[in-house]
Write an enzyme that holds these catalytic residues in place. Structure first.
Site, PDB file in Angstrom:
ATOM      1  N   GLU A  88     -30.082  16.574  -7.923  1.00 33.25           N
ATOM      2  CA  GLU A  88     -29.832  15.733  -9.107  1.00 33.25           C
ATOM      3  C   GLU A  88     -31.009  14.794  -9.356  1.00 33.25           C
ATOM      4  OE1 GLU A  88     -25.912  14.479  -7.600  1.00 33.25           O
ATOM      5  OE2 GLU A  88     -25.097  15.198  -9.507  1.00 33.25           O
TER       6      GLU A  88
ATOM      7  N   GLU B  80     -21.336  19.878  -3.433  1.00 28.81           N
ATOM      8  CA  GLU B  80     -20.262  18.860  -3.410  1.00 28.81           C
ATOM      9  C   GLU B  80     -18.866  19.473  -3.340  1.00 28.81           C
ATOM     10  OE1 GLU B  80     -22.953  18.792  -5.214  1.00 28.81           O
ATOM     11  OE2 GLU B  80     -23.837  16.793  -5.042  1.00 28.81           O
TER      12      GLU B  80
END
Ligand code: NAI
Length: 702
Positions: A105, A125
């Site tokens: 990210e 995640e």
């Protein structure tokens, strides 16, 4: 400093340096923000390169911070990424090794990205019950396209950068470096080349659409929903990616954040995070320091080539470690080798194993009838008949012949490892290695620590467990060790439930709905009901006061041992494994109830689940207090990896913590009032009672 700043001429290089994987903890995040501000304030600097030291660009969030205020302390990852986007000077990510989760990210927030060959990227995640929370679901579809991005986000699996660099129209990597060594030079060159580009490109400004729109997302929901039935996060990944195609970027980002925070407190996410930590904790033994020297294991001998010996052997062959199997008769050896071959050939047939790998593994296997041939093995594992007399003969012989320093292990499932050790003059070298059947498949390995087992022996077997890809959990010596000692209480409850009014099918269905892979009766039929029968017969002598339901014995007296005899708690059609409810068994149970004068009652699924699961929990509390297990999470690992406990519940102890120990103890006291149950067993274990009084959970023990 966990983020270093260096000026290389007119380029500022910011290097994350937070071993082992440059986790994005508070200090690192703050370090990046400060370094970026410095680069922007320095008139000599034209552009910035962001990279990671050592083995990673960045492995993502710092798991140690999870759940603590530090995780959210400013600058949080979203703010750092925003600062990069808003930097007046271009920021180039030089990505090597791995960029995972928050690490990817972060790279997606940079203006440009250069990848090193061999590096892998992932948004894992979902494996912790979450979705990416710092823009991953909004930015990745913009650079990779919706489908490729959603696949990565839903699976959480790492993907090689080279593969992604070939996705048509991709904008994840502006460039792949020629080599890992040239990555930094190429990133700096790109930074210089782009120094004057304005406005700077931002991923958030790229378009995001799927040509099929709603139809695609409907299809994705069907697929993902079918595969992730007990977990909410995967479907939420679809929602978030869909939002990327429909909402304005900042709205999509806020939506992603909201989902992320809501998921964080679901029992499923807590369970997965608990397991993540539990797995790491299990490999550590409190009084055995991590730097304890280990013995070298280059060769293994296995005594007994039966069901377990063969499976155990395969683990080592798979890991490239040579094994010599020893038996008393050539026929037994031949049978053992043939079974191993058959197992490998099945894998080859299914395309799971290459022919040359199969041959390579078989070439590591040899057999013998003579102890003289195994004396130089570094580790010997005994898997002979479960009788103390046989174990005595074998261990006396091993003591006589094995080289000094060899580790002598027993796969016994019920016998006293201290007694086995006492047959030798080197009890410090003796340890239990309790594999589960089928030993080449099941992840769990209980490492049974004898009174005298040396620390370096423990350190060595924990390391070798990792080599053969097992989840090792240390257990002290007691009857049944951790797993089987608990399962006995579970089975006893299953028996009482039949006497009180349930059918085997009702019990199995209730616990399977809770999430167990298989209920106790289908399990019994698979494993063979005669095994439990033999154990109970011993118990009737050793523990005459212990209360059991007779139903299982009556079943065995009918010759219904399970799938192997074509009939057990259920009926089976020849060659099939489908369990068909048996009228004969129901009749037997009803007659037994009559003999006992029991009027059957209707029992709720809730009561079935509670009695089975809390039976595990109460026994586990005794096990924890006695020090047989070092931590509650070790017990959870045993049940998750060896007994099919539902993953989304996190293990029996985690589940009890989630329900609340007060509530668990209340139910136990209710069960204790049932005259047909075992009132004494249901007294909450002293540890459990203390935790309830203190308002604490199992997770806080130790
Ligand atoms: P098995 O009966 O399939 O195999 C035992 C083998 O040991 C036979 O091939 C036999 O010929 C050989 N043997 C017997 N005495 C011997 C001796 N003195 N020297 C050399 N070989 C000898 O039994 P299984 O099921 O493999 O069990 C072996 C051990 O593993 C037992 O201690 C058992 O409690 C334990 N175990 C079994 C599990 C299971 O699910 N079957 C699970 C975990 C542990």
């Amino acid at each position: 400093m966990t983020a270093q700043y260096e000026a290389h001429g007119d380029i500022a290089v910011i290097t994350l340096n937070n071993p082992p994987v440059n986790g994005l903890g508070y200090e690192t995040r703050k370090g990046i923000a400060d370094a970026l501000a410095r680069a922007n304030a320095d008139g000599q600097i034209k552009a910035v390169v962001l990279t990671g030291a050592g083995k990673a660009f960045s492995g993502g969030a710092d798991i140690k911070e999870f759940g603590s205020p530090k995780a959210l302390a400013e600058p949080n990852l979203l703010s750092v990424i925003l600062a990069i986007e808003n930097s007046a000077k271009p920021v180039v990510a030089a990505v090597h090794s791995v960029a995972m989760g928050g690490g990817l990210e972060l790279a997606l927030g940079c203006h440009y990205r250069v990848g090193a060959p061999g590096c892998k990227v992932a948004l894992p995640e979902v494996k912790l019950g979450l979705i990416p929370g710092a823009g991953g679901t909004q930015r990745l579809p913009r650079v990779l396209g919706v489908e490729a991005a959603l696949n990565m986000i839903v699976s959480g699996e790492p993907v090689p950068a080279e593969m992604l660099a070939q996705v048509p129209g991709q904008k994840l990597f502006d460039k792949m470096a020629a080599s890992a060594e040239s990555l930094m030079d190429e990133a700096k060159a790109l930074a210089r080349e782009k120094a004057d580009v304005r406005p700077l490109p931002l991923v958030r400004e790229l378009p995001c659409k799927h040509p099929k729109g709603d139809a695609y997302f409907q299809f994705a929901r069907n697929m993902v929903g079918g595969m992730s039935k007990n977990f909410p996060a995967p479907l939420k990944c679809v929602d978030a990616v869909e939002a990327a195609t429909k909402k304005k970027f900042d709205e999509g980002l806020a939506y992603e954040r909201e989902i992320f925070i809501n998921l964080m407190w679901t029992p499923e996410c807590r369970a997965l995070r608990h397991i993540f930590a539990a797995e790491r904790a299990a490999s550590k033994i409190p009084d055995v320091p991590e730097d304890t020297p280990k013995r070298e294991i280059k060769s293994v001998a296995v005594i007994g080539a039966g069901t377990m010996g063969g499976g155990i052997t395969m683990n080592f062959l798979n890991a490239g470690i040579p094994v010599k199997m020893l038996e008393m008769k050539q026929e037994a050896l031949d049978r053992g080798v043939a079974t191993i071959r058959k197992n490998y050939e099945a894998q080859v047939g299914k395309g799971k194993l290459k022919q040359d790998k199969y041959e390579q593994r078989m070439s590591l296997l040899s057999t013998t009838l003579s102890y003289d041939d195994i004396k130089d093995a570094d580790l010997v594992i005994e898997a002979v008949f479960e009788e103390m007399g046989v174990k005595e003969t074998v261990f006396k012989k091993l003591d006589e012949v094995m080289k000094k320093g060899a580790i002598l292990a027993s796969n016994t499932s019920t016998l006293d490892v201290n007694k086995i050790a006492s047959f030798t003059k080197r009890p410090q070298d003796v340890v239990g290695l309790h594999f589960f059947s089928p030993a080449n498949v099941m992840k769990l390995l209980e490492v049974v620590r004898g009174e005298k087992t040396a620390k370096d022996v423990l350190a060595t077997v924990m390391a070798i467990a990792k080599t053969i890809k097992k989840t090792a959990v240390v257990s002290g010596v007691c009857d049944g060790f951790i797993g089987n000692r608990m399962i006995e209480q579970y089975s006893r409850q299953a028996g009482f439930l039949l006497e009180e009014g349930c059918t085997p099918e009702q019990v199995d269905k209730a616990i399977e709905k809770f999430g167990f892979a298989m209920g106790p009766f289908r399990m019994g039929d698979l494993a063979g009901n005669d095994i439990g029968w033999a154990i109970r017969k011993r118990r009737y002598v050793e523990k005459p006061g212990m209360k059991y339901s007779k139903t299982a014995d009556l079943l065995c007296e009918m010759g219904r041992y399970g799938q192997k005899t074509g009939a057990g708690w259920y009926d089976y059609k020849p060659g099939k494994r489908d369990a068909i409810p048996s009228p004969l068994v129901v009749e037997m149970i009803e007659k037994h109830r009559k003999d006992l004068g029991i009027t059957p009652r209707k029992i709720s699924d809730e009561e079935i689940v509670q009695r089975l699961v809390y039976a595990l929990v109460n026994e586990a509390a005794h096990i924890l207090e006695e020090g047989i297990a070092s931590r509650a999470s070790d017990i959870d690992m045993v049940y998750l990896t060896g007994y099919g406990f539902p993953i989304h519940r996190g293990g029996p102890m985690q589940y009890a913590d989630t329900v609340g120990l007060f509530n668990v103890a209340q139910s136990m006291q209710r069960f204790a009032r049932n005259p047909l149950d075992d009132a004494q067993f249901w007294q909450p274990a002293p540890l459990l009672a203390r935790l309830v009084a203190a308002g604490k959970s199992f997770n806080q023990v130790g």
